[in-house]
Design a protein around this motif. Structure first.
Motif, PDB file in Angstrom:
ATOM      1  N   THR A 350       0.833  -1.185   0.000  1.00 23.10           N
ATOM      2  CA  THR A 350       0.000   0.000   0.000  1.00 23.10           C
ATOM      3  C   THR A 350       0.875   1.245   0.000  1.00 23.10           C
ATOM      4  OG1 THR A 350      -1.866   1.090   1.139  1.00 23.10           O
ATOM      5  CG2 THR A 350      -0.144   0.147   2.524  1.00 23.10           C
ATOM      6  N   SER A 357       3.799  -5.112   2.112  1.00 21.95           N
ATOM      7  CA  SER A 357       3.177  -6.079   1.201  1.00 21.95           C
ATOM      8  C   SER A 357       3.153  -7.497   1.757  1.00 21.95           C
ATOM      9  CB  SER A 357       3.920  -6.081  -0.137  1.00 21.95           C
ATOM     10  OG  SER A 357       5.316  -6.268   0.054  1.00 21.95           O
ATOM     11  N   ARG A 365       0.081  -9.973   2.058  1.00 24.10           N
ATOM     12  CA  ARG A 365      -1.086  -9.224   2.503  1.00 24.10           C
ATOM     13  C   ARG A 365      -1.858  -8.746   1.268  1.00 24.10           C
ATOM     14  NH1 ARG A 365       2.820  -5.995   6.412  1.00 24.10           N
ATOM     15  NH2 ARG A 365       2.614  -7.211   8.359  1.00 24.10           N
ATOM     16  N   SER A 367      -4.435  -6.273  -0.737  1.00 23.07           N
ATOM     17  CA  SER A 367      -4.760  -4.854  -0.660  1.00 23.07           C
ATOM     18  C   SER A 367      -5.638  -4.470  -1.841  1.00 23.07           C
ATOM     19  CB  SER A 367      -3.487  -4.001  -0.648  1.00 23.07           C
ATOM     20  OG  SER A 367      -2.700  -4.234  -1.800  1.00 23.07           O
ATOM     21  N   SER A 390      -7.728   3.373   0.481  1.00 22.08           N
ATOM     22  CA  SER A 390      -6.800   2.265   0.257  1.00 22.08           C
ATOM     23  C   SER A 390      -6.885   1.330   1.455  1.00 22.08           C
ATOM     24  CB  SER A 390      -5.365   2.767   0.098  1.00 22.08           C
ATOM     25  OG  SER A 390      -5.161   3.360  -1.169  1.00 22.08           O
ATOM     26  N   HIS A 391      -7.017   0.037   1.179  1.00 19.48           N
ATOM     27  CA  HIS A 391      -7.203  -0.968   2.227  1.00 19.48           C
ATOM     28  C   HIS A 391      -6.037  -1.956   2.234  1.00 19.48           C
ATOM     29  CE1 HIS A 391     -11.397   0.349   2.501  1.00 19.48           C
ATOM     30  NE2 HIS A 391     -11.417   0.295   1.172  1.00 19.48           N
ATOM     31  N   LEU A 392      -5.684  -2.426   3.409  1.00 15.04           N
ATOM     32  CA  LEU A 392      -4.648  -3.442   3.575  1.00 15.04           C
ATOM     33  C   LEU A 392      -5.173  -4.509   4.522  1.00 15.04           C
ATOM     34  CD1 LEU A 392      -1.644  -4.164   2.923  1.00 15.04           C
ATOM     35  CD2 LEU A 392      -1.057  -3.059   5.099  1.00 15.04           C
TER      36      LEU A 392
END
Length: 454
Positions: A350, A357, A365, A367, A390-392
């Motif tokens: 992200t 990552s 992960r 995203s 933005s999502h993780l």
């Protein structure tokens, strides 16, 4: 007799004046001299003297005889030397930015969060999402190929620490210096029906249209480190898209096929942030795009792909493949436009590529993120607004309550075209960061300034 001499002197002056204009008037001047001689206004001696002088002037100025040496470029500043075109373009910007940070505390810690936390308002005079830039493009045609050399220097107005290069953290102290980020150094060659090959350092394919279409590209967006500003702000980076970055690459782009283009290339593999890697294969990126117009409606569509293996330098290091996809669409109708963008990936991180990552063992992960943007033009005034997230996700089996879950922001902007080169900019930005656990932080930013392009 006196009248004849006056006419003769006037005609000689006229002929001489025309002779100094250049090669475009050579035929006209020669014909005029002949007519003046035939009418008896010029004697044979005068005719020969002027003709000889004209020939010497043409011989002494071959460049003028063959055409213009310096020509204005279509955009920017440029000139032509023979068959070589040199174009110079650039930009300068500066903004007053007031950032209202969230108060610090145990519940405000978000690892990877982009909202400001500090408890005090901060003020700065700084660059926006763009630093300044100065670009040189030297192009020509050789052996049927269109070839070019391209260089782009990106200087900032703010002093930096140099701990991480030209765009390192800010250093607002006496006797500090700003940085110059040499982002672009690449060559191109192509021809009609073949397409174009690019070799060198330039903007990537995955995520490029997201940032190039972002309205905050002309402003500040999320301020990021406003107390000690670097040469760039964040704009909407990490708040709707991942930064494409400027990367070493070898890419091929097809010819334009009724608005459609395909690009694909191999890229210098990027290491996972904070890790040492020995990647034995390059990264790969590709993009398909379409641009069209039907009446008052303009359309731009794109879709991209990124994939890269990550190989550990030491046993137990990260070992995984990162893969991402993105799509976007921008539609304009008259003075109004609407844009939508979405990306998703596994192990791409992200904010920047391969940042957060994977966990320390290389477990990926996931995203994803999106942003929407609308704008409307009223004469010289442009009003625009955008929202993005933005999502993780946590890696499989990971427990990390302070790790980022979502970065998101609202942006409202006003642009006024003061001149063809200068645009005045005003922005309001609300940024929010949320962790996997209960932690969260919010900051508000106001930016006022100007950006110039030539």
């Amino acid at each position: 007799m006196r009248l004849r001499n006056v006419l003769r002197v006037g005609a000689c002056g006229l002929a001489l004046g025309l002779g100094l204009v250049g090669s475009a008037s050579a035929d006209t001047t020669d014909e005029l001299l002949k007519q003046l001689k035939a009418k008896g206004i010029l004697t044979e001696q005068e005719f020969q003297a002027l003709s000889t002088r004209r020939a010497e002037e043409v011989k002494a100025a071959p460049a003028a005889a063959s055409g213009k040496v310096l020509e204005a470029a279509d955009t920017g500043v440029g000139f032509k030397v023979g068959t070589v075109n040199v174009q110079i373009s650039g930009s300068v910007n500066g903004f007053y930015v007031s950032d209202n940070a969230d108060k610090p505390g145990a519940t405000k810690n978000v690892v990877g969060g982009l909202a400001s936390v500090g408890g005090n308002d901060t003020s700065s005079v700084r660059n926006g999402l763009l630093p300044g830039f100065l670009k040189f493009d030297v192009t020509t045609q050789q052996a049927g190929w269109d070839v070019g050399a391209h260089f782009g220097m990106y200087p900032g107005i703010n002093s930096v620490s140099w701990a991480g290069g030209a765009n390192s953290g800010g250093s607002p102290t006496a006797l500090s210096t700003s940085g110059i980020d040499f982002r672009q150094t690449f060559l191109t060659f192509g021809k009609k029906g073949f397409g174009e090959i690019k070799i060198g350092r330039d903007i990537g394919l995955f995520g490029a249209d997201a940032i190039l279409s972002d309205v905050t590209l002309l402003g500040v967006g999320t301020a990021a480190g406003n107390a000690t500003p670097s040469n760039t702000s964040l704009g909407r980076i990490g708040l709707g898209y991942i930064y494409t970055d400027f990367q070493p690459q070898i890419t091929y782009t097809t010819p334009d096929m009724n608005g459609f283009k395909l690009s694909a290339g191999i890229f210098q593999p990027l290491a996972t942030a904070g890790q040492n890697e020995l990647n034995d294969t390059p990264g790969f990126q590709a993009k398909a795009s379409y641009e069209g117009k039907a009446g008052a409606v303009t359309t731009k569509l794109w879709a991209g792909l990124l994939t890269q293996d990550h190989d550990p330098a030491v046993a137990g290091g990260p070992d995984y493949k990162g893969t991402g996809y993105d799509v976007g669409a921008k539609v304009g109708f008259g003075n109004a436009s609407l844009l939508g963008y979405y990306y998703t990936g596994e192990g791409i991180g992200t904010t920047g590529l391969f940042i957060l990552s994977a966990d320390a063992r290389g477990n990926k992960r996931d995203s994803d993120g999106f942003y929407i943007q609308g704008s409307y033009v009223i004469d010289k005034l442009t009003l625009a607004a955008s929202y993005g997230e933005s999502h993780l996700d946590l890696a499989k089996g990971e427990v990390n309550p302070t790790l980022l879950d979502t970065n998101k922001s609202w942006v409202g902007t006003v642009h006024y075209g003061l001149t063809d080169w200068v645009t005045l900019v005003g922005e309001y930005i609300n940024t929010k960061a949320e962790a996997q656990g209960p932690n969260k932080a919010t900051s508000d930013t106001v930016a006022l300034g100007a950006i110039l392009f030539f």
